[in-house]
Each structure stands twice: as C-alpha cells, then as structure tokens.
Design a protein around this motif. Sequence first.
Motif, short mmCIF file in Angstrom:
data_model
loop_
_atom_site.label_atom_id
_atom_site.label_comp_id
_atom_site.label_asym_id
_atom_site.label_seq_id
_atom_site.Cartn_x
_atom_site.Cartn_y
_atom_site.Cartn_z
N LYS A 22 1.14 -1.52 0.25
CA LYS A 22 -0.07 0.17 -0.05
C LYS A 22 1.16 1.40 -0.02
N TYR A 23 1.63 1.95 -1.21
CA TYR A 23 2.83 2.82 -1.05
C TYR A 23 1.80 3.82 -0.92
N ASP A 24 1.14 4.74 -1.42
CA ASP A 24 0.24 5.62 -1.28
C ASP A 24 -0.15 6.23 -0.02
N ALA A 25 -0.37 4.63 1.04
CA ALA A 25 -0.33 5.69 2.51
C ALA A 25 1.04 5.59 2.97
N ALA A 26 1.67 4.41 3.27
CA ALA A 26 3.08 4.81 3.44
C ALA A 26 3.58 6.21 3.06
N MET A 27 3.44 5.95 1.43
CA MET A 27 3.86 7.48 1.54
C MET A 27 3.10 8.51 2.68
N LYS A 28 2.36 8.46 2.39
CA LYS A 28 1.42 9.92 3.37
C LYS A 28 1.96 9.29 5.18
N LEU A 29 1.97 8.19 5.01
CA LEU A 29 2.53 8.74 7.09
C LEU A 29 4.50 9.20 6.26
N VAL A 30 4.72 8.63 6.58
CA VAL A 30 6.39 8.85 5.69
C VAL A 30 6.24 10.39 5.99
N ALA A 31 5.19 11.41 5.09
CA ALA A 31 5.02 12.77 4.62
C ALA A 31 4.79 13.34 5.79
N ARG A 32 3.95 12.85 6.55
CA ARG A 32 3.41 13.43 7.92
C ARG A 32 5.06 13.76 8.29
N LEU A 33 5.27 12.11 8.82
CA LEU A 33 6.60 12.45 9.83
C LEU A 33 7.37 13.95 9.23
N ILE A 34 8.24 13.65 8.31
CA ILE A 34 8.64 14.84 7.92
C ILE A 34 8.56 15.84 8.01
N GLN A 35 7.26 16.14 7.98
CA GLN A 35 6.49 17.57 8.15
C GLN A 35 6.95 17.69 9.86
N SER A 36 6.12 17.12 10.57
CA SER A 36 6.27 16.95 12.03
C SER A 36 6.97 17.85 12.80
N PRO A 37 6.81 18.89 12.79
CA PRO A 37 7.50 19.48 14.10
C PRO A 37 7.86 18.54 15.05
N SER A 38 7.10 18.20 15.61
CA SER A 38 7.15 16.93 16.73
C SER A 38 8.34 15.85 16.73
N THR A 39 8.72 16.04 15.70
CA THR A 39 9.61 14.34 15.12
C THR A 39 10.89 14.43 15.63
N SER A 40 11.43 13.75 15.80
CA SER A 40 12.75 13.95 15.86
C SER A 40 13.92 14.30 15.04
N ARG A 41 14.95 14.43 14.85
CA ARG A 41 15.80 14.82 13.77
C ARG A 41 15.71 12.90 12.85
N LYS A 42 16.51 11.90 14.51
CA LYS A 42 16.81 10.17 13.96
C LYS A 42 16.23 10.61 13.52
N LEU A 43 14.42 9.95 13.35
CA LEU A 43 13.16 9.00 13.00
C LEU A 43 13.07 9.77 11.54
N LYS A 44 13.22 11.60 11.20
CA LYS A 44 13.41 12.12 10.27
C LYS A 44 14.16 11.20 9.26
N ASP A 45 15.23 11.15 9.93
CA ASP A 45 16.09 10.98 8.92
C ASP A 45 15.76 9.17 8.32
N LYS A 46 15.43 8.74 9.46
CA LYS A 46 14.63 7.04 9.09
C LYS A 46 13.63 7.25 7.82
N CYS A 47 12.73 8.67 7.86
CA CYS A 47 12.31 8.87 7.26
C CYS A 47 12.37 8.78 5.68
N VAL A 48 13.52 9.89 5.92
CA VAL A 48 14.01 10.46 4.50
C VAL A 48 14.15 8.99 4.23
N ASP A 49 15.00 7.82 4.74
CA ASP A 49 15.84 6.27 3.82
C ASP A 49 14.45 5.64 3.69
N LEU A 50 13.78 5.49 4.34
CA LEU A 50 12.26 4.64 4.12
C LEU A 50 11.00 5.61 3.23
N LYS A 51 11.54 7.09 2.56
CA LYS A 51 10.14 7.38 1.56
C LYS A 51 11.23 7.05 0.30
#
Length: 289
Positions: A246-275
């Motif tokens: 379900k790639y569309d759902a996965a992409m929406k979740l990752v994009a939301r985490l990257i844009q969220s100010p509450s997401t830690s830098r470490k998790l954002k880096d993981k999200c970039v790789d996951l994206k």
Amino acid sequence: MNLLSGMEKFGFSMDGELDILAEDKPKKNAAGPAQAAAPVVKEEKDFILDKKVRCPVCDNEFPIKAVLTTKLKRLEPDYDLRPNYEYVDKCKYDFISCPKCGYSALDTTFSKIDTARVKLIRSEFCPSFKPQTGETLPETYSYEYSIEKFKLALICTLKKRAKMSEKAYVCLKIAWLRRAQLKELQGQKDADPKIVEMIKKEYDGFYRQAYEGFMKAISSETPPYCGMASEAVEFMLANMSMHFKKYDAAMKLVARLIQSPSTSRKLKDKCVDLKEEITAKAAAAKSQA
C-alpha cells in the motif's frame, strides 16, 4: 630464619620462609601451563526471574516469569520496530495470564482495568473459561505457550471492549511471535511443512489485523496508542503499509512524519531513507503491472 617463630602458642605453625607476596605470585602448575577458563554460555533462563502478581478480576495471586531487561543487550529492531534482544525473545514474556479465571492481557495493561471492564470480564469471559488443571509454569516460555496466552488476551480485549489500539497491539505481538517461529524453522531441515504453512497463515492473518486496527486507531483515538507515541506508531505503519504494498498510504505517513515539528531528527532521517525505499518499490511494482 622463621620470622614468625613463637606463633605456635597461638596455634599457628608457620614453617618455612616468610613471603608476604606469595599470594600475588603466579602459582606453578605441575600439569603444564594454565588453561584459559571456558567461556560461560548464557541461556534464556539466565535472564528470567520469578514474580508474583495479583489478578484484578478474581484476586488470585499467581507466579509468572519475567525478563531481567537490565541485563539484556538490545539489538537492532525489525523494520516494523519489533524489539530484539540477545539471548531472549522478550516478546514471549509481554503478557500476564491468570490461571484461575483466565483473565489475560499485555503486561503493561493487566492491572490497568476499571470496574466496568472487570464486570465485563467476569460476565462475558470467565464463565466460558476452562482452567487447565495440572498445568505448571514452564522454566522458560515457548512460542506456542506464549501465543496461546496472547490469544486468550485477545479474547479478553474483545470481551472487555478495549480500545482498538490495544486489540491491534495484541494481534501485533502474536504476529511477531509467529514471524520469529518462521525464522527459527528456516534452519530446520525436518520442519513439518504443514506446521510451517499454518504458522505462516497465522502470521499473515494477525499481521493484517494489527495493521488495519492501528490504521483505524490513529484516526479515532488520541495518542499514546497502548503506551506508544504517535510518531513511533506512524513510522511502524508506514513500514507495514509497504509490506502490504500500500505505497500511497506508506508515502502519506512518511510525509506527515517528515513535516511534523514533533518528529525527532533521528526519526526524520529514517523517514527519508524509508521514503526512497517506498518510491523504488512503488516504481518496480508499477513497471511489472
């Protein structure tokens, strides 16, 4: 000269030359050079302790096995944040189950049950439960033993009308345990194909239930979700979405985490790789269609 002569009257016969450094000097071994001590082989039981808990439903006190987490070495988690430890699969011990009335739950929620839900368990679960007479607590929990208790916990979550996140988390725990079983059986040449197929089907079924349950929970509940932060759950769901293609759902979740100010830098880096991984897999799936 015996420097300690005269000590005989006190009961000490100190024959020979005094050498206060004797204990610090390496002793000669008549059998040859000293052999290195054999390394201590650690086992699962070395990290397990006995505890007693009291059931909030029937007031029965009973023993359980628990993990000494302070002694465990944490390993890299799975893609969906399943925790891994050296020597012990801690997930096997993440439940508590009363042998008398059957009430079972995640170890983090077992005692956190209100009066209304206690009544529901007593009226809708306990009358059907059949205690296993003669069952003794094993030294360590097997996968089958733990999964059986987690299934009881799942029935309890349904009977007590638990939140969706709790129901989903119990399903996820069962799926994680079945996945670990599959990995264990991969190296066994004599593994029964029918058992392997059954375990695989249960893994797929519970994993999908967990995924769909958590997806509903993040849209209908306020965090934390069964003790988990929203960022951790959304990252886990992004990985699970990719697992189910379900790639569309996965992409929406990752994009939301990257844009969220509450997401830690470490998790954002993981999200970039996951994206990047999601993009690559989505492109590959599209080319094969």
